[in-house]
Design a protein around this motif. Structure first.
Motif, mmCIF file in Angstrom:
data_model
loop_
_atom_site.group_PDB
_atom_site.id
_atom_site.type_symbol
_atom_site.label_atom_id
_atom_site.label_comp_id
_atom_site.label_asym_id
_atom_site.label_seq_id
_atom_site.Cartn_x
_atom_site.Cartn_y
_atom_site.Cartn_z
ATOM 1 N N ASN A 100 0.750 -1.206 0.131
ATOM 2 C CA ASN A 100 -0.038 0.131 -0.020
ATOM 3 C C ASN A 100 0.730 1.150 -0.002
ATOM 4 O OD1 ASN A 100 -2.349 -1.530 0.147
ATOM 5 N ND2 ASN A 100 -1.901 -1.883 2.339
ATOM 6 N N HIS A 101 1.969 1.162 -0.502
ATOM 7 C CA HIS A 101 2.749 2.361 -0.585
ATOM 8 C C HIS A 101 2.423 3.423 -1.452
ATOM 9 C CE1 HIS A 101 4.158 0.207 -4.396
ATOM 10 N NE2 HIS A 101 4.459 1.641 -4.692
ATOM 11 N N ASP A 102 1.324 3.345 -2.404
ATOM 12 C CA ASP A 102 0.658 4.368 -3.331
ATOM 13 C C ASP A 102 -0.369 4.472 -2.622
ATOM 14 O OD1 ASP A 102 -0.445 1.839 -3.780
ATOM 15 O OD2 ASP A 102 -0.064 1.874 -5.881
ATOM 16 N N ALA A 103 -1.054 4.216 -1.449
ATOM 17 C CA ALA A 103 -2.191 4.715 -0.861
ATOM 18 C C ALA A 103 -2.269 6.257 -0.742
ATOM 19 C CB ALA A 103 -2.431 3.870 0.227
ATOM 20 N N GLY A 104 -3.646 6.635 -0.879
ATOM 21 C CA GLY A 104 -3.843 8.235 -0.461
ATOM 22 C C GLY A 104 -3.330 8.561 0.570
ATOM 23 N N ILE A 145 -0.335 9.067 1.580
ATOM 24 C CA ILE A 145 1.110 9.073 1.720
ATOM 25 C C ILE A 145 1.789 10.293 0.737
ATOM 26 C CG2 ILE A 145 3.162 7.342 1.492
ATOM 27 C CD1 ILE A 145 1.283 5.065 2.133
ATOM 28 N N VAL A 146 2.615 10.905 1.102
ATOM 29 C CA VAL A 146 3.014 12.171 0.414
ATOM 30 C C VAL A 146 4.382 12.427 0.707
ATOM 31 C CG1 VAL A 146 0.839 13.286 0.419
ATOM 32 C CG2 VAL A 146 2.396 13.990 1.979
ATOM 33 N N ARG A 147 5.151 13.296 -0.407
ATOM 34 C CA ARG A 147 6.356 13.500 -0.382
ATOM 35 C C ARG A 147 6.693 14.793 0.377
ATOM 36 N NH1 ARG A 147 9.154 14.114 -6.107
ATOM 37 N NH2 ARG A 147 7.313 15.793 -6.003
ATOM 38 N N ALA A 148 7.803 14.787 1.239
ATOM 39 C CA ALA A 148 7.977 16.031 2.098
ATOM 40 C C ALA A 148 8.242 17.305 1.020
ATOM 41 C CB ALA A 148 9.517 15.983 2.649
ATOM 42 N N ILE A 149 8.651 17.276 -0.121
ATOM 43 C CA ILE A 149 8.856 18.511 -0.800
ATOM 44 C C ILE A 149 7.606 19.058 -1.196
ATOM 45 C CG2 ILE A 149 9.141 17.094 -2.892
ATOM 46 C CD1 ILE A 149 10.681 20.484 -2.143
#
Length: 488
Positions: free
Chosen positions: A253-257, A259-263
């Protein structure tokens, strides 16, 4: 008499500028440290031991003349202190705010090693230049004579802006290209306002523009203009793009909603604070308000994320880091500030995957509901001497989360491919190959500075690189002018 004003570290305690109370500062993005009063700045500067071998200076990437301007502050000669400070540092008021002094100058202060507490170098540095701007001592950029040579700088971050400053003061025609709509790079869009208020950066941007630097913003190399076109327009080119490609996590589930990038998260927060229209922030995708936040990482970017989430009104903020406190790369001062503001650090933990709920995520699909956490221990040292984290069998659990921010560091973009320039040589890490002193690349007339050469690093190192590259380019131009005379 002047000597009597120094060496007071035995009788005068170390004192930082007053810090706003945690319950106050966690509600806004204003800087957390108040300004020094003149008397307090002079008092703290007087603690400098004026040692014969100033380790503070040797451990500063810019080799700032720290003992000299501390002495001048102690003597009340603030304008001279500013001139000494500015001589080696293009942006001392920025370095005074965001440099990790505890790892650089202050961490190597001689009186700190003797147990008396370091001189508050960063706070005094900030005070000097802020005072200089208030008093009108900062001169406009007005070259004594204009030169015909021009330099194109790709990237308006600290390295590119430092180079632009040096070159423009020498009369060179300078054009800075940047993909964003404001100059400053991560100083504008990455670093939160509670560490560096944006008007401090914009003040320097305005000084450069007023001094004749041309900014071509919203211009992405490879899309709006080619690298070869920039080379054709200028006598030299500096690549100062920084590194923006985020390291990723895999696992279930690494692509679940959620989960965002710090930048992406920090840029959205900074843009919203600047008054921009930020759909991702308004929708809640990049906004921590009311959410259980987990930040993964232990560097300065992770510290920026956890402290931003607190200010956005997160219901809880936890930071997972695979090593212990003493082995984390982020500033210990930042960790302490974060803890005061309500951040919980969970040491010796690493993500092993993610749990996802059935509700629709903001971007479609499923939304994250937790992080599968693997507990760790420190094993044998690796090649760098740091103890390697090892998983503890059976020590995993689930940390509930509605927003997971990945702050795992940055890697360079594939510039030879993006710019259709395969002959632009890169290292095995994807960073540009450049001479360590002149910053020249194997491509004639092309230089590279900052993170795109070093990998993700500090603003102060980028400033040093930019200044050195500018000096090397000026030497190149002067040698060209002298060549016909020598031939005669």
């Amino acid at each position: 008499m002047a000597a009597n004003r120094m060496l007071k570290f035995v009788t005068t305690d170390r004192h930082m500028p007053d810090k706003r109370a945690a319950e106050d500062r966690r509600t806004d993005f204003g800087e957390i440290y108040r300004e020094f009063a003149a008397e307090r700045a002079a008092e703290q500067a007087s603690r400098c031991s004026q040692c014969g071998v100033p380790y503070c200076q040797t451990h500063c990437p810019l080799h700032n003349n720290i003992p000299d301007w501390l002495r001048l502050v102690a003597e009340g000669r603030l304008r001279e202190a500013y001139e000494v400070s500015q001589a080696t540092n293009t942006f001392p008021e920025i370095c005074g705010r965001i440099c990790p002094q505890d790892r650089l100058c202050e961490g190597n202060c001689v009186i700190e090693q003797s147990g008396h507490g370091t001189v508050t170098i960063g706070a005094v540095e900030k005070y000097i230049t802020d005072t200089a701007f208030e008093m009108g001592w900062v001169p406009a950029i007005r070259p004594r004579a204009e030169r015909t040579e021009s330099v194109g700088i790709i990237g308006a971050g600290p390295g590119g802006l430092a180079a632009a400053d040096v070159l423009r003061r020498a009369g060179v025609q300078v054009t800075v290209y940047d993909r964003h709509d404001r100059a400053g790079g991560l100083m504008i869009y990455g670093i939160p306002g509670f560490k560096l208020e944006k008007d401090v950066v914009m003040r320097r941007n305005a000084q450069l523009a007023d001094g004749g630097v041309e900014f071509r913003l919203n211009t992405e190399v490879g899309r709006d203009i080619t690298f070869d076109e920039i080379r054709a327009r200028h006598d030299a080119v500096i690549v100062a793009t920084g590194v923006y490609k985020s390291r990723e996590l895999q696992g279930d589930n690494h692509d679940a909603g959620g989960i965002v990038r710090a930048i992406d998260y920090l840029t959205a927060s900074n843009r919203y604070g600047l008054g921009d229209d930020v759909p991702g922030f308004v929708s809640g995708e990049l906004n921590a308000e009311g959410r259980r936040v987990v930040v993964i990482g232990g560097g300065d970017t992770a510290m920026d994320c956890v402290r931003t989430a607190i200010r956005q009104g997160a219901s809880s903020v936890r930071c997972l880091y695979r090593r212990d406190r003493s082995n984390m790369p982020g500033s210990q001062r930042e960790v302490a500030n974060a803890e005061e503001e309500g951040v919980e650090f969970v040491w010796l933990t690493a993500p092993a995957g993610f749990e996802a709920g059935s509700q629709a995520a903001m971007a479609g699909g499923v939304a994250v509901s937790g992080v599968r956490v693997q507990t760790m221990r420190l094993g044998e040292p690796d090649a760098t001497g740091r103890q390697s984290p090892e998983a503890i069998e059976g020590g995993d659990y689930v940390e509930g989360a509605d927003l997971v921010i990945k702050a795992l560091g940055f890697e360079p973009e594939e510039l030879p491919t993006l710019w259709s320039k395969p002959e632009l040589e890169v290292t095995r890490w994807g960073t540009i190959k450049a001479d360590f002193r002149t910053h020249a690349t194997p491509l004639d007339g092309v230089y590279a500075v900052g993170d795109i050469v070093r990998g993700a690093s500090l603003v102060v190192w980028a400033i040093r690189d930019g200044r050195e590259a500018a000096d090397a380019i000026l030497e190149r131009f002067d040698a060209r002018q002298a060549a016909p005379i020598a031939a005669e």
